[in-house]
Design an enzyme around this catalytic site. Structure first.
Site, PDB file in Angstrom:
ATOM      1  N   VAL A  59       0.819  -1.226   0.000  1.00 36.00           N
ATOM      2  CA  VAL A  59       0.000   0.000   0.000  1.00 36.00           C
ATOM      3  C   VAL A  59       0.850   1.272   0.000  1.00 36.00           C
ATOM      4  O   VAL A  59       0.327   2.355  -0.231  1.00 36.00           O
ATOM      5  CB  VAL A  59      -1.023   0.031   1.167  1.00 36.00           C
ATOM      6  CG1 VAL A  59      -2.027  -1.105   1.046  1.00 36.00           C
ATOM      7  CG2 VAL A  59      -0.339   0.034   2.518  1.00 36.00           C
ATOM      8  N   ASN A  85      -7.633  -1.942   5.053  1.00 40.75           N
ATOM      9  CA  ASN A  85      -7.369  -2.648   6.319  1.00 40.75           C
ATOM     10  C   ASN A  85      -5.887  -2.815   6.639  1.00 40.75           C
ATOM     11  O   ASN A  85      -5.538  -2.976   7.811  1.00 40.75           O
ATOM     12  CB  ASN A  85      -8.060  -4.027   6.246  1.00 40.75           C
ATOM     13  CG  ASN A  85      -7.587  -4.970   7.321  1.00 40.75           C
ATOM     14  OD1 ASN A  85      -7.971  -4.841   8.482  1.00 40.75           O
ATOM     15  ND2 ASN A  85      -6.711  -5.903   6.969  1.00 40.75           N
ATOM     16  N   SER A 137      -9.036   2.548  14.920  1.00 42.42           N
ATOM     17  CA  SER A 137      -8.775   1.765  16.132  1.00 42.42           C
ATOM     18  C   SER A 137      -9.312   2.566  17.321  1.00 42.42           C
ATOM     19  O   SER A 137      -9.453   3.792  17.228  1.00 42.42           O
ATOM     20  CB  SER A 137      -7.267   1.580  16.304  1.00 42.42           C
ATOM     21  OG  SER A 137      -6.958   1.103  17.592  1.00 42.42           O
ATOM     22  N   TYR A 150       1.421   5.065  15.739  1.00 43.13           N
ATOM     23  CA  TYR A 150       0.214   4.306  15.393  1.00 43.13           C
ATOM     24  C   TYR A 150      -1.045   5.115  15.703  1.00 43.13           C
ATOM     25  O   TYR A 150      -1.964   5.195  14.880  1.00 43.13           O
ATOM     26  CB  TYR A 150       0.239   2.997  16.174  1.00 43.13           C
ATOM     27  CG  TYR A 150      -0.895   2.044  15.868  1.00 43.13           C
ATOM     28  CD1 TYR A 150      -0.858   1.227  14.741  1.00 43.13           C
ATOM     29  CD2 TYR A 150      -1.993   1.930  16.720  1.00 43.13           C
ATOM     30  CE1 TYR A 150      -1.890   0.336  14.465  1.00 43.13           C
ATOM     31  CE2 TYR A 150      -3.018   1.046  16.454  1.00 43.13           C
ATOM     32  CZ  TYR A 150      -2.966   0.252  15.332  1.00 43.13           C
ATOM     33  OH  TYR A 150      -3.988  -0.628  15.059  1.00 43.13           O
ATOM     34  N   ALA A 152      -1.396   8.306  15.933  1.00 35.29           N
ATOM     35  CA  ALA A 152      -1.526   9.444  14.999  1.00 35.29           C
ATOM     36  C   ALA A 152      -2.153   8.976  13.685  1.00 35.29           C
ATOM     37  O   ALA A 152      -3.009   9.658  13.118  1.00 35.29           O
ATOM     38  CB  ALA A 152      -0.157  10.068  14.741  1.00 35.29           C
ATOM     39  N   LYS A 154      -4.160   6.435  13.245  1.00 36.67           N
ATOM     40  CA  LYS A 154      -5.556   6.009  13.401  1.00 36.67           C
ATOM     41  C   LYS A 154      -6.481   7.205  13.645  1.00 36.67           C
ATOM     42  O   LYS A 154      -7.640   7.186  13.241  1.00 36.67           O
ATOM     43  CB  LYS A 154      -5.663   4.951  14.512  1.00 36.67           C
ATOM     44  CG  LYS A 154      -4.897   3.662  14.192  1.00 36.67           C
ATOM     45  CD  LYS A 154      -5.345   3.022  12.881  1.00 36.67           C
ATOM     46  CE  LYS A 154      -4.656   1.720  12.562  1.00 36.67           C
ATOM     47  NZ  LYS A 154      -5.080   1.149  11.277  1.00 36.67           N
ATOM     48  N   ILE A 183      -8.028  -7.126  19.397  1.00 40.35           N
ATOM     49  CA  ILE A 183      -8.548  -8.297  18.686  1.00 40.35           C
ATOM     50  C   ILE A 183      -7.430  -9.336  18.601  1.00 40.35           C
ATOM     51  O   ILE A 183      -6.261  -8.990  18.359  1.00 40.35           O
ATOM     52  CB  ILE A 183      -9.007  -7.895  17.248  1.00 40.35           C
ATOM     53  CG1 ILE A 183      -9.881  -6.624  17.284  1.00 40.35           C
ATOM     54  CG2 ILE A 183      -9.711  -9.051  16.550  1.00 40.35           C
ATOM     55  CD1 ILE A 183     -11.106  -6.687  18.174  1.00 40.35           C
TER      56      ILE A 183
HETATM   57  P1  NAD Z   1      -2.340  -8.459  11.047  1.00 40.03           P
HETATM   58  O1  NAD Z   1      -0.944  -8.072  11.375  1.00 40.03           O
HETATM   59  O2  NAD Z   1      -2.897  -9.753  11.554  1.00 40.03           O
HETATM   60  O3  NAD Z   1      -2.527  -8.451   9.439  1.00 40.03           O
HETATM   61  C1  NAD Z   1      -2.161  -7.341   8.692  1.00 40.03           C
HETATM   62  C2  NAD Z   1      -1.974  -7.752   7.236  1.00 40.03           C
HETATM   63  O4  NAD Z   1      -1.568  -6.557   6.527  1.00 40.03           O
HETATM   64  C3  NAD Z   1      -0.856  -8.789   7.047  1.00 40.03           C
HETATM   65  O5  NAD Z   1      -1.313  -9.827   6.214  1.00 40.03           O
HETATM   66  C4  NAD Z   1       0.269  -7.981   6.389  1.00 40.03           C
HETATM   67  O6  NAD Z   1       1.075  -8.743   5.486  1.00 40.03           O
HETATM   68  C5  NAD Z   1      -0.518  -6.901   5.644  1.00 40.03           C
HETATM   69  N1  NAD Z   1       0.306  -5.712   5.377  1.00 40.03           N
HETATM   70  C6  NAD Z   1       1.172  -5.094   6.233  1.00 40.03           C
HETATM   71  N2  NAD Z   1       1.781  -4.074   5.591  1.00 40.03           N
HETATM   72  C7  NAD Z   1       1.284  -4.039   4.328  1.00 40.03           C
HETATM   73  C8  NAD Z   1       1.529  -3.213   3.198  1.00 40.03           C
HETATM   74  N3  NAD Z   1       2.452  -2.229   3.232  1.00 40.03           N
HETATM   75  N4  NAD Z   1       0.836  -3.447   2.051  1.00 40.03           N
HETATM   76  C9  NAD Z   1      -0.054  -4.468   1.988  1.00 40.03           C
HETATM   77  N5  NAD Z   1      -0.319  -5.283   3.012  1.00 40.03           N
HETATM   78  C10 NAD Z   1       0.339  -5.081   4.178  1.00 40.03           C
HETATM   79  O7  NAD Z   1      -3.244  -7.200  11.480  1.00 40.03           O
HETATM   80  P2  NAD Z   1      -4.712  -7.144  12.115  1.00 40.03           P
HETATM   81  O8  NAD Z   1      -4.571  -7.260  13.579  1.00 40.03           O
HETATM   82  O9  NAD Z   1      -5.615  -8.058  11.377  1.00 40.03           O
HETATM   83  O10 NAD Z   1      -5.088  -5.626  11.824  1.00 40.03           O
HETATM   84  C11 NAD Z   1      -5.769  -5.227  10.634  1.00 40.03           C
HETATM   85  C12 NAD Z   1      -6.092  -3.746  10.720  1.00 40.03           C
HETATM   86  O11 NAD Z   1      -6.912  -3.501  11.867  1.00 40.03           O
HETATM   87  C13 NAD Z   1      -4.861  -2.847  10.884  1.00 40.03           C
HETATM   88  O12 NAD Z   1      -5.054  -1.633  10.169  1.00 40.03           O
HETATM   89  C14 NAD Z   1      -4.829  -2.569  12.357  1.00 40.03           C
HETATM   90  O13 NAD Z   1      -4.164  -1.370  12.668  1.00 40.03           O
HETATM   91  C15 NAD Z   1      -6.303  -2.516  12.679  1.00 40.03           C
HETATM   92  N6  NAD Z   1      -6.585  -2.790  14.087  1.00 40.03           N
HETATM   93  C16 NAD Z   1      -6.240  -3.987  14.645  1.00 40.03           C
HETATM   94  C17 NAD Z   1      -6.508  -4.204  15.998  1.00 40.03           C
HETATM   95  C18 NAD Z   1      -6.167  -5.496  16.678  1.00 40.03           C
HETATM   96  O14 NAD Z   1      -6.364  -5.542  17.905  1.00 40.03           O
HETATM   97  N7  NAD Z   1      -5.696  -6.510  16.015  1.00 40.03           N
HETATM   98  C19 NAD Z   1      -7.100  -3.201  16.760  1.00 40.03           C
HETATM   99  C20 NAD Z   1      -7.432  -1.999  16.152  1.00 40.03           C
HETATM  100  C21 NAD Z   1      -7.176  -1.809  14.805  1.00 40.03           C
END
Ligand code: NAD
Length: 242
Positions: A59, A85, A137, A150, A152, A154, A183
């Site tokens: 991305v 995402n 988030s 992070y 900033a 979000k 999560i």
């Molecule tokens: P995760 O680490 O399990 O998965 C993230 C995926 O994004 C991975 O498959 C990774 O390869 C891919 N990725 C990373 N950098 C990338 C890039 N430059 N281009 C394309 N793909 C890329 O993450 P998650 O926990 O499933 O989180 C997903 C989203 O939800 C994120 O934006 C995260 O900030 C947000 N979020 C997660 C939580 C949580 O508790 N897990 C809480 C709040 C927000």
């Protein structure tokens, strides 16, 4: 089927919340385009789903996004849903955070959302319809210790969401955000055990959320059931902030 024949592009779809969302969307009849940096993981993820296609992209790399968008348009003629995402963490207290850590998280979580939306939205404008859902988030509402970079990004994603909801609402495109709490994915499992336990204790539901629970929120916002929902952020955190 709540997303019958819709074409959905989901970034960061190889794992975690992105994969759970792709799976849920496929169950509801969508054609899901799984985009991820991790080639092996995205191929594996696509192999588990029906009507799913892999796109290896970063991305932060606009040329790789453009190639994927062009290919999807050539094959399917539209992108109905964009789920921004993909996200990363590189945590450190402000006094310890390096410029490299700061820039890396801004590039993926903030500029990555800008890049993908800017390259997809012309096709939604042409179709006069679309739904965009951005991953923010709870940290994008309340901040968090050790997450200057992070949090900033979000907060910034909520700013994008409210701005684009105004810019595109009259053009048939809705833009909303999801604010997950903590999560159970690899991102959270990377946190120290004692911090995870204190988060579980602080949550009014006394547990972490699951990727599948987040996928249902994305599903609602992406579907026509949310046809008059625009510019909102839905917190799905088990009430952690209460
Ligand atoms: P995760 O680490 O399990 O998965 C993230 C995926 O994004 C991975 O498959 C990774 O390869 C891919 N990725 C990373 N950098 C990338 C890039 N430059 N281009 C394309 N793909 C890329 O993450 P998650 O926990 O499933 O989180 C997903 C989203 O939800 C994120 O934006 C995260 O900030 C947000 N979020 C997660 C939580 C949580 O508790 N897990 C809480 C709040 C927000």
């Amino acid at each position: 089927m709540r997303l019958r024949n819709k074409v959905a592009l989901i970034t960061g779809a190889a794992k975690g919340i992105g994969f759970a969302t792709a799976k849920r969307f496929a169950e509801e009849g969508a054609k899901v385009m799984l985009a991820d940096l991790n080639e092996a993981a995205v191929m594996d993820a696509v192999g588990q789903l029906k009507h799913a296609e892999p796109y290896v992209l970063d991305v932060t790399d606009r040329a790789s996004i453009q190639r994927a968008v062009d290919d999807i348009i050539a094959k399917h003629h539209r992108i109905d849903i964009l789920i921004n995402n993909a996200g990363i963490t590189q945590d450190a207290r402000l006094v310890k955070m390096t410029e490299v850590q700061f820039d890396a998280v801004i590039d993926v979580n903030l500029k990555g959302v800008f890049n993908c939306t800017q390259l997809v939205v012309p096709h939604m404008l042409e179709a006069k319809k679309g739904a965009i859902v951005n991953a923010s988030s709870v940290v994008g509402i309340y901040g968090n210790f050790g997450q200057t970079n992070y949090s900033a990004t979000k907060f910034g994603v909520i700013g994008f969401t409210k701005t684009w909801a105004r810019e595109f609402g009259q053009k048939g495109i809705r833009v909303n955000a999801v604010c997950p709490g903590f999560i159970a994915t690899e991102m959270v499992k990377a946190m120290p055990e004692n911090i995870l336990q204190s988060i579980e204790q602080r949550s009014w539901m006394a547990r972490l959320g699951t990727p599948e629970e987040m996928a249902n929120v994305y599903l609602f916002l992406a579907s026509d059931e949310a046809s008059y929902v625009n510019g909102v952020t839905i917190e799905a955190s088990g009430g952690i902030s209460l």
